[in-house]
Structure formats: C-alpha cells, structure tokens
Design an enzyme around this catalytic site. Structure first.
Site, mmCIF file in Angstrom:
data_model
loop_
_atom_site.group_PDB
_atom_site.id
_atom_site.type_symbol
_atom_site.label_atom_id
_atom_site.label_comp_id
_atom_site.label_asym_id
_atom_site.label_seq_id
_atom_site.Cartn_x
_atom_site.Cartn_y
_atom_site.Cartn_z
ATOM 1 N N LYS A 1 0.812 -1.338 0.103
ATOM 2 C CA LYS A 1 -0.123 -0.094 0.103
ATOM 3 C C LYS A 1 0.900 1.184 -0.053
ATOM 4 O O LYS A 1 1.725 1.083 0.588
ATOM 5 C CB LYS A 1 -0.810 0.022 1.165
ATOM 6 N N SER B 1 -9.617 1.187 3.217
ATOM 7 C CA SER B 1 -8.672 2.281 2.399
ATOM 8 C C SER B 1 -7.929 1.410 1.647
ATOM 9 O O SER B 1 -7.434 2.090 0.421
ATOM 10 C CB SER B 1 -8.073 3.105 3.253
ATOM 11 N N SER C 1 -9.633 -1.307 7.283
ATOM 12 C CA SER C 1 -9.287 -0.893 5.942
ATOM 13 C C SER C 1 -8.154 -2.230 5.018
ATOM 14 O O SER C 1 -8.021 -2.034 4.134
ATOM 15 C CB SER C 1 -8.011 0.025 5.994
HETATM 16 N N1 GLN Z 1 -13.028 3.134 7.291
HETATM 17 C C1 GLN Z 1 -12.361 3.471 8.230
HETATM 18 C C2 GLN Z 1 -12.049 5.190 8.296
HETATM 19 O O1 GLN Z 1 -12.404 5.567 7.308
HETATM 20 C C3 GLN Z 1 -11.224 2.664 8.428
HETATM 21 C C4 GLN Z 1 -9.926 3.005 7.813
HETATM 22 C C5 GLN Z 1 -8.735 2.406 7.851
HETATM 23 O O2 GLN Z 1 -8.687 1.294 8.608
HETATM 24 N N2 GLN Z 1 -7.627 3.089 7.460
HETATM 25 O O3 GLN Z 1 -11.353 5.440 9.309
#
Ligand code: GLN
Length: 492
Positions: free
Chosen positions: A81, A156, A180
């Site tokens: 990532k 994400s 994410s």
């Molecule tokens: N969807 C969650 C957020 O927007 C988790 C994001 C993540 O795990 N980086 O904070």
C-alpha cells in the site's frame, strides 16, 4: 505455463521458485503482462517498478541456481500500500500533498519483504491517508472492484485487495485503522488479516490513527496470510509500540496451519449481527454451520458496548489524524503553495490546496474534539468507551476461543453511492472497528456470494497475539469450501 503461474498462490509459487521448478523472472514478467492488460480497467496501482522488479527477480533466480539459500518469499511478486515508505518511487498516501514525496528510508516491513527475497512490483492505491471505506477518497486515481467494475473495491486498502483479487500480484500489504484490510478483502473476495496492535512494526508506515494503525497481509489464501506473517511479524526497536517477543513470542504461523483447534468454542453476538443484510447474515450462518459440523461449540454472547464503537472510533481516529497531519505544513516536505503572502498563507494555502475533502473534514473534527473545553466531553469520553469495549472482549474471550461476525453489513456498493454521505460511509465500518479499538487480531475470509455474485466476508476475531490460533481457525473453514478458488470475471 504463464497462466498456470497466475493460478498459483504465494506458497505454491514460492515452493516452485525455491526448488528451481519455476523462475521468478517468468512469474514477475507474467504479473507485468497481467498489469498491462487489466490495470487500465482496475486502477489498483499508484506506481509500478517493472525494470527494478525484473532485475531483482533475475538476481533471485541466480541465487537459487547457484545453490544459495533464499528467503521465505523467494522471488514472489508482491505489492504494498502506498502509505509505506520506500526509498524507490514516491510514497504518496494517495494525497496530492505527498505526490512527489520520496522517502529517505524503507519502512520496516519493506526491509523485511526484501530480506525475505520478495519482488516488490508496485505500490497500491488507497483512500487518502487511509481515510475511507471505498478508495474513492484517493486524491490520485480511481480503483474498481474486479468482481464488478461499477463497484468500489472497499477501502482504504482497496488497491491492495483489487490487485490480489485481480491477480496483479501474489500477495499485498495493507494497513488497517478501522477495517481497511478486512473490509476491502471482503469486498474483493480475498483474505485480509489485521494483526494485534504491536505485532507488526509501524516504522515507516505513514501515521493516520497511531493507536489504531496496524499493517497486515492481503492474500488469496489463509496459508498465504500465515506465510506473510512469518515475514513481517516481530519486534522492532524502531517502533516503540512494537511488542517485545519475550512478552508475546512470534511463531512459525505456517507450520501448524492445517492442524485444527480441538474443542473449538466460537461465540456469536446475535443482536449485533442482525444489522447486516439478509444475504450477509445467511452466509455467516452457513459458515457457522460448517464449524458446527466440524465439532465446534457455538455460544451466544452479549457485548453491550459494541454499539458505541463507531462513535468512539470517529472521535479517536480523527483526533489522532488531526495531530498526525499537522506535519504537512508546506514547510518541511510535501506540497507548498506558490507565491504565498506570508507564512500563515504557506500553511493554510498549502493545506487547503492539497488535502482532499474527507481529510479536511477529519482534521476539523479531530481538532474540535481535542480542543480545550471539548476534550473531556469528546476525546476523554471516547477513550473511556474504548476501555469498556476492550472489557467486553476480555470478558468474551474468557468463554470462547474466537468471535465470529460479518466483516461488513453489505457487499461492495456502487461507485458514487455513499461518497457524498460520510455518515452512511462511516456506518459501514460497524463490524471492523471494535478490533482496532481493542487492539486484537481479526481476519476476513471469503464465505459466499450475494445474488449479484459479489463476495461476502466472514470475520473471525481472537485474543491479542493469538494470530496462530486465529489463522488455524480460519483455515479450518477454508478447507471445507472452494470459495478461495473462485476468480473474478476480469481474470478469466
Ligand atoms: N473506514 C475506516 C475509516 O475511514 C477505516 C480506515 C482504515 O482502516 N484505515 O476511518
């Protein structure tokens, strides 16, 4: 041979390359052929490193031909990532503010991949600074779901999940602050593991919510997840939150992966699970039946504070993000506005120009929650709720080996469906967030499809540092299904 290669999982490919039956250079070239063919439609990668990867693959092949020993990922093409620092290419976090940022060092996990002789093919797309559940918040590009290109890949770590599902690499790393890794894995029909907080070094992971962030693998199979954990887990002196192995030893996660857990006791939280779509609930119930048939005991428990997880998370995560993102000031590094009138404009214009909408929203929310007068009412209260949620898990694990619940209340939604409605988007994290607040490990394993042929994920949660057990429990289920062998239409 080429397509046969793409049919392999990480472990199979590693074994073939290490034993000289396949060449890393062929596997790497095959991956780049697939990238050329499918990447324009999928958009999984922010950057790729074809020349560098081919040279490295050749070097690993030479080592093997010369009889030298090679690492656990001998010649396997993997992706990371784009919030993990690399000395090669840029590290953008999918943000315009870091579009041209080149790190002077590698993240600890990158060093570990390289030491294990992996071939890094590219860096994957994500929601800007890991804020989002659909990868639509990327400031740089759009990624789609390989099962249906009108739908989001989740987020994400959407690029990592799309790349693994679309066979544009053999495994990838993601990061998980509130789901994410697990949610995109679930949306894309692959396996995603968020390890215990402190199990994998965060050194060189660009911080989002520092007390929640954790790096973990996105893979085709549970065994591959164990293999990746063998490479990335362990103590790191450069990360003060990484846990000492004397306290919580790492083990060979792959060694016993096929050994089932005897007298397995699984807990479910019926009133909490009832919030998921019918088809998701049905798939989870079917998976639980699989465990029942394997002799597992299923118990129903109540976790009274889970309902408050989203509220607490969006205070804590935004507070930490607002503080972490203060470093992007147009001075030290990253985007700087042109022709500022004074230094205030350097800060404000640089940030206004280069941060996306969601990032700005969270900086404002987090700054507000931390401000004097509101700190006690919001941030401190959220920390107390976090403690109660932790307590729910401690109590639960006195009665069971693991907890099962959905990963997400729905399958992959349509692109554009939720992007203008942040609260609905936040609600889609309901099942994943608690594991981050509690710091415990959790895995997402493919467990079915809905009527639109979109993958559904099963989430298994285990006590802190019980990754070994968690992976074996996940493998027990995987062995009974052929779900992980199904491929998205784009691959065929
Ligand atoms: N969807 C969650 C957020 O927007 C988790 C994001 C993540 O795990 N980086 O904070």
């Amino acid at each position: 041979m080429q397509n046969e290669l793409l049919d392999m999982d990480c472990k199979e490919l590693r074994d073939k390359i290490a034993s000289g039956q396949a060449k890393s250079i062929t596997a790497t070239q095959t991956v780049f052929d697939a990238i050329e063919k499918h990447e324009p439609a999928l958009g999984a990668y922010i950057s790729t490193f074809k020349e560098q990867a081919l040279v490295r693959a050749g070097e690993i092949d030479n080592k093997i031909a010369a009889g030298e020993s090679v690492g656990q990922l001998a010649g396997v093409p993997v992706a990371i990532k784009d919030n993990m620092c690399t000395t090669f290419g840029a590290t953008t976090c999918a943000s315009k503010i870091l579009e041209n940022f080149h790190s002077p060092y590698n993240a600890a996990v990158v060093e570990k991949l390289l030491t294990a002789d992996a071939v890094i093919v590219g860096k994957t797309n994500m929601d800007e600074f890991a804020m989002g559940s659909s990868t639509e918040n990327s400031g740089l590009k759009k990624t789609v779901n390989p099962w249906d290109t009108n739908r989001v890949p989740g987020g994400s770590s959407g690029g990592s999940a799309a790349a693994v599902a679309g066979r544009l690499c053999f495994a990838a790393l993601g990061s998980d602050t509130g789901g994410s890794i697990r949610q995109p894995a679930s949306f894309c029909g692959v396996v995603g593991l968020k390890p215990t907080y402190g199990r994998v070094s965060r050194f060189g992971l660009v911080a989002s919510g520092s007390s929640l962030d954790q790096i973990g693998p996105v893979t085709q199979t549970v065994a591959d997840s164990a293999l990746m954990m063998n490479v990335i887990a362990g103590h790191d002196r450069s990360d003060s939150t990484s846990v000492d192995e004397a306290v919580a030893p790492v083990c060979d996660y792959l060694e016993k992966i096929d050994e089932p857990i005897e007298k397995l006791k699984i807990a479910i939280v019926p009133q909490f699970n009832a919030g998921a779509d019918e088809q998701v609930q049905k798939s989870i119930a079917d998976a639980i039946d699989v465990y029942k048939n394997l002799g597992a005991d299923i118990i129903e428990i109540n976790m009274p504070h889970l309902d408050y997880a989203i509220a607490a998370y969006y205070i804590i995560a935004t507070a930490e993000a607002s503080s972490n993102l203060a470093r992007y000031d147009g001075v030290h590094y990253g985007h700087r506005t042109e022709n500022p009138q004074d230094y205030i404009e350097v800060y404000s214009k640089s940030r206004a120009e280069a941060f996306g909408k969601e990032v700005k929203r969270r900086i404002m929310l987090g700054t507000y929650a931390l401000s004097s007068g509101y700190y006690d009412a919001y941030y401190l209260k959220a920390l107390k709720v976090r403690n109660l949620i932790r307590g729910d898990f401690t109590d639960a694990f006195k009665k069971c080996d693991c907890i099962i619940m959905p990963v997400s209340p729905t399958t992959a939604f349509k692109i554009g469906e939720k992007v203008d409605d942040p609260l609905t988007m936040y609600l889609s994290d309901i099942y994943t967030i608690a594991a981050n607040l509690a710091g415990i490990p959790a895995i997402s394993v493919p467990c079915g499809f809905d009527k639109d042929n979109l993958p559904i994920g099963l989430q298994i949660l285990a006590p802190a540092f019980a990754e070994d057990k968690l992976l074996r429990i996940a493998r027990m289920y995987e062995k009974e299904t052929d779900q992980h062998e199904k491929k998205p239409p784009i691959v065929d």
